[in-house]
Write a protein that holds these residues in place. Sequence first.
Motif, PDB file in Angstrom:
ATOM      1  N   ASP A  30      61.837   6.712  53.519  1.00 54.91           N
ATOM      2  CA  ASP A  30      61.750   6.550  52.058  1.00 54.91           C
ATOM      3  C   ASP A  30      61.918   5.081  51.666  1.00 54.91           C
ATOM      4  O   ASP A  30      61.277   4.599  50.737  1.00 54.91           O
ATOM      5  CB  ASP A  30      62.805   7.408  51.358  1.00 54.91           C
ATOM      6  CG  ASP A  30      62.403   8.881  51.342  1.00 54.91           C
ATOM      7  OD1 ASP A  30      61.199   9.159  51.509  1.00 54.91           O
ATOM      8  OD2 ASP A  30      63.287   9.745  51.179  1.00 54.91           O
ATOM      9  N   GLN A  31      62.803   4.375  52.398  1.00 50.95           N
ATOM     10  CA  GLN A  31      62.961   2.935  52.178  1.00 50.95           C
ATOM     11  C   GLN A  31      61.642   2.213  52.461  1.00 50.95           C
ATOM     12  O   GLN A  31      61.248   1.302  51.740  1.00 50.95           O
ATOM     13  CB  GLN A  31      64.049   2.370  53.108  1.00 50.95           C
ATOM     14  CG  GLN A  31      65.458   2.535  52.579  1.00 50.95           C
ATOM     15  CD  GLN A  31      65.628   1.866  51.246  1.00 50.95           C
ATOM     16  OE1 GLN A  31      65.220   0.709  51.065  1.00 50.95           O
ATOM     17  NE2 GLN A  31      66.192   2.567  50.276  1.00 50.95           N
ATOM     18  N   THR A  77      72.426 -11.701  57.271  1.00 49.61           N
ATOM     19  CA  THR A  77      72.779 -10.290  57.227  1.00 49.61           C
ATOM     20  C   THR A  77      74.200 -10.139  57.744  1.00 49.61           C
ATOM     21  O   THR A  77      74.554 -10.767  58.747  1.00 49.61           O
ATOM     22  CB  THR A  77      71.802  -9.501  58.121  1.00 49.61           C
ATOM     23  OG1 THR A  77      70.495  -9.647  57.579  1.00 49.61           O
ATOM     24  CG2 THR A  77      72.164  -8.022  58.175  1.00 49.61           C
ATOM     25  N   LYS A  88      66.072  16.405  48.006  1.00 50.87           N
ATOM     26  CA  LYS A  88      66.718  16.623  49.295  1.00 50.87           C
ATOM     27  C   LYS A  88      67.564  17.899  49.171  1.00 50.87           C
ATOM     28  O   LYS A  88      67.926  18.319  48.092  1.00 50.87           O
ATOM     29  CB  LYS A  88      67.667  15.453  49.624  1.00 50.87           C
ATOM     30  CG  LYS A  88      67.103  14.105  49.353  1.00 50.87           C
ATOM     31  CD  LYS A  88      66.355  13.563  50.540  1.00 50.87           C
ATOM     32  CE  LYS A  88      65.286  12.682  50.011  1.00 50.87           C
ATOM     33  NZ  LYS A  88      64.686  11.748  50.820  1.00 50.87           N
ATOM     34  N   ASP A  91      64.511  10.327  57.647  1.00 49.19           N
ATOM     35  CA  ASP A  91      63.743  10.534  56.426  1.00 49.19           C
ATOM     36  C   ASP A  91      64.134   9.514  55.348  1.00 49.19           C
ATOM     37  O   ASP A  91      63.286   9.005  54.628  1.00 49.19           O
ATOM     38  CB  ASP A  91      63.970  11.964  55.929  1.00 49.19           C
ATOM     39  CG  ASP A  91      62.821  12.458  55.078  1.00 49.19           C
ATOM     40  OD1 ASP A  91      61.676  12.089  55.380  1.00 49.19           O
ATOM     41  OD2 ASP A  91      63.071  13.200  54.117  1.00 49.19           O
ATOM     42  N   GLY A 127      75.183  -5.028  57.576  1.00 48.17           N
ATOM     43  CA  GLY A 127      73.766  -4.870  57.229  1.00 48.17           C
ATOM     44  C   GLY A 127      73.428  -5.304  55.817  1.00 48.17           C
ATOM     45  O   GLY A 127      72.288  -5.173  55.398  1.00 48.17           O
ATOM     46  N   TYR A 130      71.986 -13.911  50.242  1.00 48.37           N
ATOM     47  CA  TYR A 130      71.056 -15.037  50.182  1.00 48.37           C
ATOM     48  C   TYR A 130      71.166 -15.827  48.887  1.00 48.37           C
ATOM     49  O   TYR A 130      71.735 -15.362  47.900  1.00 48.37           O
ATOM     50  CB  TYR A 130      69.617 -14.557  50.389  1.00 48.37           C
ATOM     51  CG  TYR A 130      69.152 -13.485  49.417  1.00 48.37           C
ATOM     52  CD1 TYR A 130      69.316 -12.133  49.717  1.00 48.37           C
ATOM     53  CD2 TYR A 130      68.545 -13.831  48.208  1.00 48.37           C
ATOM     54  CE1 TYR A 130      68.890 -11.147  48.842  1.00 48.37           C
ATOM     55  CE2 TYR A 130      68.123 -12.848  47.317  1.00 48.37           C
ATOM     56  CZ  TYR A 130      68.292 -11.513  47.641  1.00 48.37           C
ATOM     57  OH  TYR A 130      67.876 -10.539  46.785  1.00 48.37           O
ATOM     58  N   ASP A 135      67.839  -4.326  60.986  1.00 46.86           N
ATOM     59  CA  ASP A 135      68.380  -4.663  59.661  1.00 46.86           C
ATOM     60  C   ASP A 135      68.241  -6.146  59.307  1.00 46.86           C
ATOM     61  O   ASP A 135      67.787  -6.477  58.203  1.00 46.86           O
ATOM     62  CB  ASP A 135      69.836  -4.200  59.550  1.00 46.86           C
ATOM     63  CG  ASP A 135      69.931  -2.678  59.568  1.00 46.86           C
ATOM     64  OD1 ASP A 135      68.901  -2.027  59.257  1.00 46.86           O
ATOM     65  OD2 ASP A 135      71.004  -2.138  59.887  1.00 46.86           O
ATOM     66  N   ILE A 187      71.866  -1.241  50.210  1.00 45.90           N
ATOM     67  CA  ILE A 187      71.417   0.062  49.696  1.00 45.90           C
ATOM     68  C   ILE A 187      72.619   0.920  49.283  1.00 45.90           C
ATOM     69  O   ILE A 187      73.572   1.078  50.036  1.00 45.90           O
ATOM     70  CB  ILE A 187      70.581   0.798  50.755  1.00 45.90           C
ATOM     71  CG1 ILE A 187      69.296   0.023  51.017  1.00 45.90           C
ATOM     72  CG2 ILE A 187      70.256   2.216  50.317  1.00 45.90           C
ATOM     73  CD1 ILE A 187      68.605   0.418  52.287  1.00 45.90           C
ATOM     74  N   ASN A 232      72.475  -7.782  52.749  1.00 44.03           N
ATOM     75  CA  ASN A 232      71.619  -8.968  52.692  1.00 44.03           C
ATOM     76  C   ASN A 232      72.254  -9.995  51.756  1.00 44.03           C
ATOM     77  O   ASN A 232      72.438  -9.719  50.566  1.00 44.03           O
ATOM     78  CB  ASN A 232      70.231  -8.557  52.178  1.00 44.03           C
ATOM     79  CG  ASN A 232      69.153  -9.564  52.528  1.00 44.03           C
ATOM     80  OD1 ASN A 232      69.436 -10.576  53.152  1.00 44.03           O
ATOM     81  ND2 ASN A 232      67.920  -9.261  52.133  1.00 44.03           N
ATOM     82  N   THR A 251      62.793  -9.265  53.131  1.00 45.19           N
ATOM     83  CA  THR A 251      63.130  -9.047  51.721  1.00 45.19           C
ATOM     84  C   THR A 251      63.468 -10.385  51.049  1.00 45.19           C
ATOM     85  O   THR A 251      63.076 -10.630  49.902  1.00 45.19           O
ATOM     86  CB  THR A 251      64.313  -8.075  51.596  1.00 45.19           C
ATOM     87  OG1 THR A 251      64.040  -6.939  52.423  1.00 45.19           O
ATOM     88  CG2 THR A 251      64.520  -7.612  50.169  1.00 45.19           C
TER      89      THR A 251
END
Lengths: 220, 716
Positions: A90-91, B48, B117, A86, B35, B39, A45, B72, B37, A52
């Motif tokens: 996808d990421q 992180t 899905k 999965d 996790g 910045y 991570d 995410i 991010n 990124t």
Amino acid sequence: MKTLKLTIACTLLVTASLAQSKKYIETMEASIAELYAAETVESFDPVINKFTRIGQAEKMQWEPYYYASLANVFKAFRIQDLQVKDAVLDQALASLKQASELSENNVEIVLFEGFINMIKIGVDPATRGQTLSPGIMASFGKAMKMDPDNPRATLFMGQMQFGTAQFFGSDLEVPCGLINRSIELFDSSSPESSIAPAWGKSMVGNYVESCSGEETESKK
Amino acid sequence: MTKALFSILLFATTIAATAQVKGRVTDENGESLPGANVYIKDTYDGATTDLDGLFSFITAENGEQIIVISFIGFEPFEQKIDVSKPVGMNVQLKEIVNRLSGVTITAGSFEASDKKKATVLKPLDIAMTAGATADISGALNKLPGTTTNGETGRLFVRGGTANETQAFIDGVLVHNFYSASPNNVPSRSRFSPFLFKGTFFSAGGYSAEYGQALSSVLALSSNDIPDETRTDLSFMTVGTDVSHTQKWENGSIYGQVQYTDLNPYNNIIKQDIDWEDGFSSTNGTFMLRQRLSKNDMLKVYANYDRSSFILNRPSVNDFNTDHIDLVNKNGYFNTSYRLAIGSHSTGFIGLSYGATTEDILLNEMEVKVSQDSYHAKTYFTSDISNVTLKVGGEIIGTDEDEDVTLADDSKEMSDYSNTLVAGFTELDYYVTNGVTLRAGLRYSHYSIFDENTLSPRLSMAFKTGEDAQISAAYGKFHQLPTRDLLIRSHQMSYERADHYMISYQKIRNGYTFRSEIYHKEYNDLVKYDPADRFNPTVYLNSGEGYARGIDIFWRDTKTIKNVDYWVSYSYMDTKRDHRDYLSLARPTFAAGHNVSLVYKQFISSIKTQVGASYSFNSGRPYNDPNAEKFNGSRTKNYSDLSFNFAYIYKQNVILYVSATNLLGRNNVFGYEFEDEAGIDDFYESRPITQPAKRFLFVGLFITLTRDQAKNNLENL
């Protein structure tokens, strides 16, 4: 005076961009080393986040998003739960899409999309094998056409063909030829830069043995 | 210009002062988010968050900067901060709630798709189900909520007739979904399951986008641009076909010619029907896919089919045989254009046109039926944060003529035409990622009756766990009476059904469990006096009915390696009083208990996929005029054990074999009775059975591609 100003400006611009690219290259080099050193699922991570961050700061570079994608794939390799795996894949595809928007028709991006989909088949082989395979073959085929000497494109194409040939019990000569050639290419070709994709040789692994067996058999 | 440049350079290179930025990131409930991010925008500086959501980093930047926090599934956070001095901050991120993250309402529906899905079925399931012989409706008949009516081959859903299911391709109406077939001989759907990437089958409570269906909607999405140029050849016991797909950068065309002739097959396998000339058809298909820009897709589908057969069948009424000669010509055109407008909206325009003529010669009587219909539809959807809105409209026009010439050359001509204008709107509200509400409304105007209907629809889903949900749906559904009624009378009105259902579903790593309870009420069903059926005034919307039951589905792709099986069970209690019924009674097409077992296994050592299916229905009602109770008699139970296998000889050569009713059971679907009782006051009868006990299908499929390295299994 005007010309002088312009010359100075141009010199400065070049210097500035070089200075920038040095920082970029160095940070990328360090981050790529971190990526290859990562072991646990969680340890990917910070690396993904780092790529990124570099990507959003460097508006024109495709490599940060490419490596963010690669890091997600390496992370996915270590995940057992298929649904979670999965989602991480996808990421990886999403990051790769960002990379491809910055660098169209990039052979590394084209072949890597095929590679990610190849891993995605493993999540649900019974249904995805048939729907994804043609697209994967097309990606590898396109990549090989763009750069016949790309070791990764050659290896993955060889792996795909090896799997099918093994399944149908047909001759392994063609796939093994590709795999053996990819080993040569990995050894002979030097990456364009210190941050250009250079991974994949370790994936030759078991195929070497299967293919050398194939060769001796055909010699008999 | 140079000054600015200088100052930028100075700014970037001379400042070496550093400041620490630290803090904690949590969700809205205060739970730490590891996790994330964190910045400084447009710089490399950041960190992180750790397991406690804590972060800390040093920045060489100075003055006012923008700090970004992204994770995410959460809304990105941005804030201006001054990094001249150390910064400490605690940030709560807001979870993203929208169409993509919210829970999908599944009440009533089964979906086969690769893209989404947590779907219960995959596109290949439709094609590879034993006993279905690659027929879409045959495969769907193995799902809960359906009753197999072996004598028609059509879909009967939750106590509804076959006409209560409406089929759509790419959102546009299919005007004649089934191929022509004689009475009591099963028909097939006109569309190959291999043309579709997705199948959405709803047994009730569906979206306001869909109208003109009292029971069920079957929405098929056709394939996008294929991956390769290829030619396919098929040689089958029932005929042959050739197709070619030509692909280019942003589009493709597909052409297919198919010839089917059952005569050779009928000569080998004994038939209970005296086929003078067995079913044969000539069929051509054309498809175009084209992207005109990066964000759109244009699809065109056109098909023409001519099929015919001649048969003699003993009449139950006298000692003569009935001679039937039928020619059916069917053309269908379907086109749709979908355009993504920005990243949150989509526009859609679709058009379909269907033209059918059928010439039937029944002994001395000649019947000519011709039908033209079109469907034009458009909608617009937009995602506005956690709300998705859909607004659209459509026109469905139908014209039908029926000319009957009797033995004495006298003619009877009847016709009807209707234009239906409808508008619909639907709002999906994603309250949280665990709760979704949907409200829809549909307005329709029927020109033939000059009447309007309003059909509200409501549904919701509630997440009860990681992979489990409870969903519920309610809706009012209206439909034009069927063509055979409209051709007799224009004095009726639309028919109506109300659906209520609640379902539970859990999908986890290869296991799927679903159960659903439903209740359906029918009103305004058309009734008529069979003795006076040529009198338009006897057709009245005075019928009614109900259907209620429970559907259970279990699928397991995990327990045994390479084995995939599902079990479905439905219990249904239904009665209706419609058409020529004498009273409220269980309809002839509805069985109380329905069971299906579908099994698939891939055996890699012999490169073969084998499949089997078992279906069971408890006896269906039929009306025995010798008995006192209307529709009071029951046929014996129905059961069928079918088998199929696909042997992959080479990557591009596949042998496919399927056989139905392996046990050779003599299934009886009902009885035909004499019109008039004999002198002993007894109505003689004859059972309606299968035209042949088993149906055997053998096909060889060959795919030719430029590099000869493609698998053909998906083309079965």
